[in-house]
Design an enzyme around this catalytic site. Structure first.
Site, PDB file in Angstrom:
ATOM      1  CG  ASP A  42      -0.370   0.091   2.527  1.00 59.02           C
ATOM      2  OD1 ASP A  42       0.866   0.000   2.628  1.00 59.02           O
ATOM      3  OD2 ASP A  42      -1.117   0.264   3.526  1.00 59.02           O
ATOM      4  CB  SER A  43       4.582   1.667  -0.148  1.00 58.35           C
ATOM      5  OG  SER A  43       4.765   0.544  -0.988  1.00 58.35           O
ATOM      6  CG  ASP A  81       0.439  -3.939   2.307  1.00 62.13           C
ATOM      7  OD1 ASP A  81       0.155  -4.550   3.343  1.00 62.13           O
ATOM      8  OD2 ASP A  81       1.192  -2.942   2.267  1.00 62.13           O
ATOM      9  CE  LYS A 110       3.154  -5.550   4.161  1.00 60.63           C
ATOM     10  NZ  LYS A 110       2.560  -4.474   5.004  1.00 60.63           N
ATOM     11  CD  GLU A 112       0.581  -1.274   8.294  1.00 62.23           C
ATOM     12  OE1 GLU A 112       0.278  -0.480   9.199  1.00 62.23           O
ATOM     13  OE2 GLU A 112       1.001  -0.905   7.184  1.00 62.23           O
ATOM     14  CD  GLU A 179       8.022   0.022   7.660  1.00 62.41           C
ATOM     15  OE1 GLU A 179       7.140  -0.771   7.269  1.00 62.41           O
ATOM     16  OE2 GLU A 179       8.159   1.175   7.199  1.00 62.41           O
TER      17      GLU A 179
HETATM   18  O1  KIV Z   1       3.510  -1.015   1.708  1.00 60.21           O
HETATM   19  C1  KIV Z   1       4.652  -1.465   1.655  1.00 60.21           C
HETATM   20  O2  KIV Z   1       5.358  -1.320   0.656  1.00 60.21           O
HETATM   21  C2  KIV Z   1       5.150  -2.168   2.828  1.00 60.21           C
HETATM   22  C3  KIV Z   1       6.606  -2.491   2.882  1.00 60.21           C
HETATM   23  C4  KIV Z   1       7.418  -1.285   3.023  1.00 60.21           C
HETATM   24  C5  KIV Z   1       6.914  -3.510   3.907  1.00 60.21           C
HETATM   25  O3  KIV Z   1       4.413  -2.451   3.714  1.00 60.21           O
END
Ligand code: KIV
Length: 262
Positions: A42-43, A81, A110, A112, A179
């Site tokens: 989600d970056s 994510d 993934k 959090e 992280e």
């Molecule tokens: O969103 C993302 O790219 C991430 C990574 C930096 C681990 O969560």
């Protein structure tokens, strides 16, 4: 790369390499480099959409990018994510949204959070959805932390992160991202878990590393954390190329005969 193969790497003491990608072109390049896993992070809210943080990224946006990556990747493990508020409100939301990632072609999701997310992780894994955890500086909690700050420097927070990691493992997570935390803490977590730890700003002792693709390629330079190492300078290259193109059109040098039809 399958989930069991990914986990076997830890037992074999082989490093796991993960990078983010958001489209088919880069997914192919990442695979050609022999990278084992692609995180559709989600970056993308920051590096693709230009937002200040990841909080506004939606499920539909994540699924669009996941489809692009999963459609192109042939060997890599593709991890989707889960964006902010796609899993926090309840089990049912979390299960449905995780399922949508797998339907879009991801092999795993993934999310959090630590112990507080353990039940959710267990619910997902029990229906066959592999889950990667994410601990430490979790970007979806940026406002709670008051910015992007290293986590676990003090011993009570470090203890809590270690317990979170164990809770995720017990709930069935297949791996966990660590992280922005001290090297010593990431090392302790890595040693005490049987599942792989994937570090980003967590030092060299993790079982693998992950970086945001545009950071490692030197494409995104608006905010470069200490843990980023740019292995290329593609922003500078792109700027140089675009300036030359502009100049050559202005000077009548492009297109030349070589780029023209007769
Ligand atoms: O969103 C993302 O790219 C991430 C990574 C930096 C681990 O969560």
């Amino acid at each position: 790369m399958t989930i069991p193969e990914f986990q076997q790497h830890k037992r074999d003491n082989k490093k796991l390499i993960v990078v983010t990608a958001y489209d088919a072109l880069f997914a192919r390049i990442v695979e050609q480099a022999g990278i084992q896993a692609i995180l559709v992070g989600d970056s993308l809210g920051v590096v693709v959409q230009g937002k200040a943080n990841t909080l506004s990224v939606t499920m539909d946006e994540m699924l669009y990018h996941t489809k692009l990556v999963a459609g192109a990747a042939q060997h890599a493990l593709v991890i989707g994510d889960m964006p902010f508020m796609s899993y926090q409100a309840g089990h049912e939301d979390a299960l449905r949204n995780a399922g949508r990632f797998l339907q879009a072609g991801a092999h795993a999701v993934k999310l959090e959070g630590g112990a507080v997310m353990a039940d959710r992780v267990a619910a997902m894994t029990s229906v066959g959805i592999p889950v990667m955890g994410h601990l430490g500086m979790t970007p979806q909690s940026v406002h709670r932390y008051g910015g992007y700050k290293v986590q676990g420097k003090k011993s009570d927070r470090a203890q809590a992160l270690l317990s979170d990691a164990k809770a995720l493992e017990a709930a069935g997570a297949f791996a966990v991202v660590l992280e922005a935390m001290p090297v010593k803490l990431a090392k302790a977590i890595t040693e005490q878990l049987t599942i792989p730890t994937i570090g980003i700003g967590a030092g060299p002792h993790c079982d693998g590393q992950v970086l945001v693709l545009y950071d490692l390629l030197g494409l995104f330079d608006e905010f470069v954390p200490k843990f980023v190492k740019p292995y290329a300078h593609l922003k500078a290259d792109a700027l140089q190329a675009l300036r030359r193109y502009k100049e050559e059109v202005e000077q009548g040098k492009f297109p030349s005969d070589a780029e023209s039809y007769h």
